[in-house]
Design an enzyme around this catalytic site. Structure first.
Site, short mmCIF file in Angstrom:
data_model
loop_
_atom_site.label_atom_id
_atom_site.label_comp_id
_atom_site.label_asym_id
_atom_site.label_seq_id
_atom_site.Cartn_x
_atom_site.Cartn_y
_atom_site.Cartn_z
N ASP A 278 -0.99 -6.18 -0.75
CA ASP A 278 -1.30 -5.59 0.56
C ASP A 278 -2.81 -5.39 0.71
O ASP A 278 -3.48 -4.98 -0.24
CB ASP A 278 -0.63 -4.22 0.67
N GLU B 299 -1.54 -5.71 8.28
CA GLU B 299 -0.80 -5.19 9.43
C GLU B 299 -1.51 -5.54 10.74
O GLU B 299 -2.74 -5.50 10.81
CB GLU B 299 -0.67 -3.67 9.31
N ASP C 52 0.84 -1.20 0.00
CA ASP C 52 0.00 0.00 0.00
C ASP C 52 0.88 1.25 0.00
O ASP C 52 0.38 2.37 -0.10
CB ASP C 52 -1.01 -0.01 1.16
N LYS D 169 -1.10 -9.48 2.39
CA LYS D 169 -0.38 -9.05 3.59
C LYS D 169 -1.27 -8.08 4.36
O LYS D 169 -1.96 -7.26 3.74
CB LYS D 169 0.94 -8.36 3.22
N GLU E 284 8.97 -4.51 10.73
CA GLU E 284 9.38 -3.19 10.23
C GLU E 284 9.87 -2.30 11.37
O GLU E 284 9.17 -2.12 12.39
CB GLU E 284 8.21 -2.51 9.49
O1 KIV Z 1 3.56 -1.18 1.63
C1 KIV Z 1 4.73 -1.59 1.61
O2 KIV Z 1 5.51 -1.31 0.71
C2 KIV Z 1 5.16 -2.43 2.72
C3 KIV Z 1 6.60 -2.82 2.79
C4 KIV Z 1 7.47 -1.67 3.05
C5 KIV Z 1 6.84 -3.92 3.74
O3 KIV Z 1 4.38 -2.78 3.52
#
Ligand code: KIV
Length: 265
Positions: free
Chosen positions: A84, A116, A45, A114, A183
């Site tokens: 994401d 969070e 994202d 992915k 992170e």
């Molecule tokens: O959105 C993104 O690019 C990320 C990475 C930096 C892990 O979540």
């Protein structure tokens, strides 16, 4: 050329082979990164900051991620494609989280998603994993929590934060995630989490001890302007040659030097 799967990533952790992940948002970069042999292409994202010029990732939508994922998948031959889940696509209810994860797989053609969060997202990660959509976790500095964190700050520096992040990592693993991004956390904490978990850890600003590393491609290539956090390594500075080429084009057109006979029919 053998396609990378989540099983390969687990094998890489088990045998100590480092995992590489880079963000990709479009066809031309995805093609180059895939041809170089990067293991994972992440449609992060961060597309909001990098491609859309937003101040943070919060305005990014599921439709935005689907659009960019489709372009990346078109170019990809070998890498695993992870999309994401943007802000508010998985926080409201498990039903919505499953639906949106499904859209990223079905419409975007990603192979994994992915999201969070640690303990607070355990049930969500479990529900998505249980419908056979592989989930990558993401803890530590989670950019979707920018307002709670009061900025992009290193996490896990004091003992209670440290304990919390270990509990978060274990919750993500327990929920069935196949890997986890760490992170902006101290390298010793990343080492402890990496040694504790059986799933691979992929670090960004988390030091050398993670099972793999991820960076935003525009940071790697020196295309992020003044933005340069400590954990970024700029492997090349492309802004200068790009500007040089564009300036040459403008000058030659204005001076009547382009196109020549060689460029004409
Ligand atoms: O959105 C993104 O690019 C990320 C990475 C930096 C892990 O979540």
């Amino acid at each position: 050329m053998k396609k990378v799967t989540i099983l390969d990533l687990q094998k890489m952790k088990d045998t100590g082979e480092k995992i590489t992940m880079l963000t990709a948002y479009d066809y031309p970069f995805a093609r180059l990164l895939d041809e170089c042999g990067v293991d994972i292409l992440l449609i992060g994202d961060s597309v909001g900051n990098v491609m859309m010029g937003y101040d943070n990732t919060l305005p990014v939508t599921v439709d935005d991620i689907i659009y960019h994922t489709r372009a990346v998948v078109k170019a990809r031959k070998r890498s695993l494609v992870v999309a994401d889940m943007p802000f508010m696509s998985y926080q409201v209810s498990i039903k919505e989280a499953k639906r949106n994860a499904g859209r990223l797989i079905q419409e975007g053609e990603a192979e994994a998603v992915k999201l969070e969060g640690g303990e607070s997202m355990e049930a969500v990660i479990k529900a998505i994993s249980e419908i056979d959509i592989p989930v990558m976790g993401h803890i530590g500095l989670t950019p979707q929590s920018i307002h709670r964190m009061g900025g992009y700050k290193v996490q896990g520096k004091d003992e209670s934060q440290r304990q919390k992040l270990i509990a978060d990592a274990l919750a993500v693993q327990r929920a069935g995630a196949f890997s986890i991004v760490l992170e902006a956390i101290p390298l010793e904490l990343a080492r402890e989490i990496t040694q504790t978990l059986h799933i691979p850890t992929i670090g960004i600003g988390a030091g050398i001890n993670c099972d793999g590393q991820v960076l935003v491609i525009h940071d790697v290539l020196g295309l992020s302007g003044e933005f340069r956090p400590k954990f970024v390594k700029q492997y090349v500075q492309l802004e200068k040659p790009v500007k040089q080429a564009v300036n040459d084009f403008i000058r030659e057109v204005r001076e009547g030097k382009f196109p020549t006979r060689n460029h004409s029919f």
